[in-house]
Write an enzyme that holds these catalytic residues in place. Structure first.
Site, PDB file in Angstrom:
ATOM      1  N   VAL A 372       0.742  -1.337  -0.247  1.00  0.00           N
ATOM      2  CA  VAL A 372      -0.173  -0.003  -0.025  1.00  0.00           C
ATOM      3  C   VAL A 372       0.874   1.223  -0.003  1.00  0.00           C
ATOM      4  O   VAL A 372       0.481   2.258  -0.441  1.00  0.00           O
ATOM      5  CB  VAL A 372      -1.044   0.023   1.036  1.00  0.00           C
ATOM      6  CG1 VAL A 372      -2.124  -1.166   0.876  1.00  0.00           C
ATOM      7  CG2 VAL A 372      -0.171   0.042   2.576  1.00  0.00           C
ATOM      8  N   ASP A 373       2.099   1.062   0.501  1.00  0.00           N
ATOM      9  CA  ASP A 373       2.895   2.323   0.649  1.00  0.00           C
ATOM     10  C   ASP A 373       3.327   2.695  -0.931  1.00  0.00           C
ATOM     11  O   ASP A 373       3.127   4.035  -1.172  1.00  0.00           O
ATOM     12  CB  ASP A 373       4.241   2.114   1.570  1.00  0.00           C
ATOM     13  CG  ASP A 373       4.682   3.410   2.024  1.00  0.00           C
ATOM     14  OD1 ASP A 373       4.198   4.332   1.732  1.00  0.00           O
ATOM     15  OD2 ASP A 373       5.985   3.443   2.747  1.00  0.00           O
ATOM     16  N   ASP A 374       3.875   1.839  -1.867  1.00  0.00           N
ATOM     17  CA  ASP A 374       3.993   2.510  -3.118  1.00  0.00           C
ATOM     18  C   ASP A 374       2.992   2.655  -3.725  1.00  0.00           C
ATOM     19  O   ASP A 374       2.864   3.576  -4.759  1.00  0.00           O
ATOM     20  CB  ASP A 374       4.424   0.917  -3.891  1.00  0.00           C
ATOM     21  CG  ASP A 374       6.021   0.744  -3.611  1.00  0.00           C
ATOM     22  OD1 ASP A 374       7.032   1.254  -4.327  1.00  0.00           O
ATOM     23  OD2 ASP A 374       6.592   0.118  -2.562  1.00  0.00           O
ATOM     24  N   ARG A 445       0.637   7.715   4.996  1.00  0.00           N
ATOM     25  CA  ARG A 445       0.728   7.794   3.233  1.00  0.00           C
ATOM     26  C   ARG A 445      -0.684   7.364   2.565  1.00  0.00           C
ATOM     27  O   ARG A 445      -0.961   8.010   1.747  1.00  0.00           O
ATOM     28  CB  ARG A 445       1.872   6.743   2.769  1.00  0.00           C
ATOM     29  CG  ARG A 445       2.435   7.330   1.478  1.00  0.00           C
ATOM     30  CD  ARG A 445       3.622   8.112   1.729  1.00  0.00           C
ATOM     31  NE  ARG A 445       4.667   7.432   2.231  1.00  0.00           N
ATOM     32  CZ  ARG A 445       5.645   7.629   3.257  1.00  0.00           C
ATOM     33  NH1 ARG A 445       5.278   8.899   3.790  1.00  0.00           N
ATOM     34  NH2 ARG A 445       6.341   6.864   4.022  1.00  0.00           N
TER      35      ARG A 445
END
Length: 637
Positions: A372-374, A445
């Site tokens: 999920v960060d990317d 993020r």
């Protein structure tokens, strides 16, 4: 001053644009400690596929990063300037001896003495003891029992493969096959490391011992003893069924030239597993994926833990867009768009059935394991361009991220609700990173992304995430950084999220965080925090500052303060001056210190790209805010 700032930004932008690949993407080295290069050397000896020239270059690298100061007088640290780590030191010594270094060479004597002074090879971590067992250097009793039958356990069972993190799943599955079959390395040079033990390995009786993290420790130690006695009596038909399932599971996720899980330990374990079974087709794929991780230079070489093209490209795209280079940013988006995972339902779906895939992975390809960060970083970049062709990709990313929110309102990196903490107390999990719990930086993020999109129906999800961040703020005002070093990274990430979510700049959470950041500024105007802050210091406390200010962390601190509405503050001005003064003749920045973390206290990372794009992002945002009537940052990142 503005002219100098313009010049610095233009030079940095030109330098970054010059590093963009022809197809639009970016890729920088991702460096860890001695462990991965040493393991690669030993893998070649395990397989009897030794490449002398390459191994000689890896030897140069391992000797260069050996500790030579008072805090580490001969072993190997986990990060630049760190203290001796026993397990990394044993692997590095083992690898250098395999390469051909004499045990009586001065650097080997220093290493051996340091290892013995810290308890010897018998006191290394589980993964090191397994590595030694594969070479016959210790008995397999040195490793905790991790029965392959775990592959057959149903979802309700307290310990099963669905309950651990993605990286644990991919590493453990082929490793459990190896532990069941107990193969022995070919080891053509018959390299041994008996000299690293105080007691001969065959006579050691306490491989698994405290101090334990909690009352769970003795319980699982007792369970390990019971399993060790019972394992020879496990029904063979169930064992073979479990092995067959593990092999099939691995083949399904082999991921071509990008490798199982796209991370080195999983790839190497898969290669050894297929080698044991003589499966040349899948062995060639697995071993080939490992070799893609090599960084080979004229004078030295090392092996990376994984590749980071999607992360690098997304971050570089944000910096270029902020600097006024929409063309290169659009090229980055065009490269990223077809890499969105839309047709593979990965392991993450076990805990969120019905959620459609829509994320991006960290690596070139890793379809079963997007994160999920990317996804948030890439989708925010696409949204910022305003290009209509990305609307569908952004919508799918939003849908997936909302579906990945944990019940406590936060987000983990690869899984949802992956937080059964008792599992971190089993003997196999002595690294303390068997799980993927929600974290402050990843949550920040996701909030930033959803808030940037501005859909009213997402407000409940955002509010739950913001509440989690309020609850996890440290007493001194900072936030922990799970995936970047450390409190500077976490605090920057959260301040961006709170700003994007519309939290007032005079909110106590924001003012306390900003005050903390300002207090940590160094005399030269920069910021610098080293990885010792993961070693158990009170939250927010710098156990030891980095040896000098770091461009990447200075940029994070500036970005955090600007998100807090303090673009005009002297601390931001001084930070900008530091970055301009630290810029090199090519227009970019470099740093020796490690700037990220794989597993706190166990495995650290140095992203070579971080000082390339974060300072450019910070300086460009600073210029934009100074030129605007409104000092509020309008984007989530």
């Amino acid at each position: 001053m503005n002219a100098k700032l313009d010049t610095a930004i233009e030079l940095a932008s030109a330098s970054l644009r010059g590093e963009q690949r022809p197809d639009g993407h970016f890729l920088y080295e991702l460096e860890a400690d001695a462990t991965i290069p040493a393991e690669y050397v030993l893998l070649e000896h395990y397989l009897d596929r030794i490449t002398p020239d390459l191994q000689d270059k890896i030897g140069v690298y391992l000797r260069r990063i050996q500790g030579d100061h008072t805090t580490n007088p001969g072993g190997w640290p986990l990060f630049h300037g760190g203290k001796l780590d026993l397990s990394a030191s044993v692997k590095a010594y083992f690898a250098l001896k395999a390469i051909g270094d004499s045990p009586e060479a001065p650097h080997m004597i220093r290493a051996r003495n340091a290892i013995l002074a810290h308890g010897g090879a018998a006191r290394t971590n589980v993964f090191t003891r397994i590595q030694m067992a594969l070479f016959g250097a210790v008995p397999w009793d040195a490793s905790p029992v991790v029965p392959i039958e775990l592959m057959l356990m149903p979802g309700w069972f307290p310990i099963n493969m669905r309950k651990v993190s993605y990286w644990s799943r991919t590493v453990m599955t082929p490793l459990m096959v190896l532990a069941a079959k107990k193969p022995l390395a070919r080891n053509p040079r018959n390299i041994r490391i008996d000299e690293l033990f105080h007691t001969p390995p065959a006579q050691v009786r306490d491989w698994i011992r405290g101090p334990y993290k909690s009352a769970w420790g003795p319980f699982f130690k007792h369970l390990d003893t019971v399993l060790r006695a019972a394992e020879p009596w496990f029904p063979k038909k169930y064992r073979e069924r479990a092995i067959a399932k593990a092999i099939a599971w691995t083949i399904e996720r082999l991921n071509g030239e990008d490798g199982l899980g796209a991370i080195y330990p999983a790839m190497a374990n898969a290669a050894m597993m297929f080698d044991y079974y003589g499966d040349r087709e899948h062995f060639d794929i697995a071993f080939g994926s490992v070799q893609k991780l090599l960084v080979i230079k004229d004078d030295e070489a090392y092996c990376q833990p994984c590749l980071s093209p999607v992360w690098d490209t997304g971050l570089a795209g944000h910096a270029l867009l902020e600097a006024g280079a929409p063309g290169p940013a659009a090229a980055a988006c065009d490269w990223l768009a077809p890499r969105q995972i839309l047709d593979v339902v990965g392991d993450w779906a076990d805990n969120t059935p019905g959620t459609r895939p829509g994320g991006w992975a960290f690596q070139y390809n890793n379809a079963h394991y997007p994160d999920v960060d990317d996804t948030a970083v890439v989708a925010m970049l696409m949204h910022r361009t305003g290009a209509p062709q990305y609307a569908g990709a952004i919508a799918r990313a939003r849908e997936w991220i909302i579906g990945m929110q944990s019940t406590n309102g936060a987000w983990g990196a690869f899984d949802i609700n992956n937080d059964r903490q008792y599992l971190n107390h089993i003997p196999f999990a002595d690294h303390g990173a068997l799980l993927d719990p929600p974290t402050e930086d990843v949550t920040a993020r996701c909030i930033s992304f959803l808030a940037q999109l501005g859909h009213p129906e997402d407000q409940p999800a955002i509010a739950r995430g913001v509440q989690y961040l309020r609850e996890t703020q440290c007493p001194d005002g900072s936030w922990f950084g799970r995936w970047g070093t450390n409190y500077i990274y976490g605090t920057w990430s959260v301040l961006c999220a709170l700003n994007a979510a519309g939290v007032a700049h005079d909110d106590p959470a924001i003012t306390r965080a900003a005050t903390w950041l300002i207090a940590k500024q160094r005399a030269d105007g920069g910021w610098g925090e080293d990885c010792e802050t993961y070693a158990g210091a009170p939250p927010g406390e710098f156990h030891g500052e980095a040896e000098q200010s770091l461009p990447s962390q200075t940029a994070w601190a500036m970005l955090g303060l600007m998100a807090a509405g303090l673009a005009d503050h002297d601390a931001v001005k001084k930070g900008a001056a530091y970055l301009q003064g630290a810029q090199d003749a090519q227009g970019s920045w470099t740093e020796r210190a490690y700037n990220a973390v794989g597993f706190p206290r166990v495995f650290y990372l140095k992203y070579h790209g971080y000082p390339r794009f974060f300072p450019l992002l910070a300086l460009s945002r600073y210029r934009s805010l100074l030129a605007a009537n409104d000092r509020r940052v309008k984007f989530g990142f």
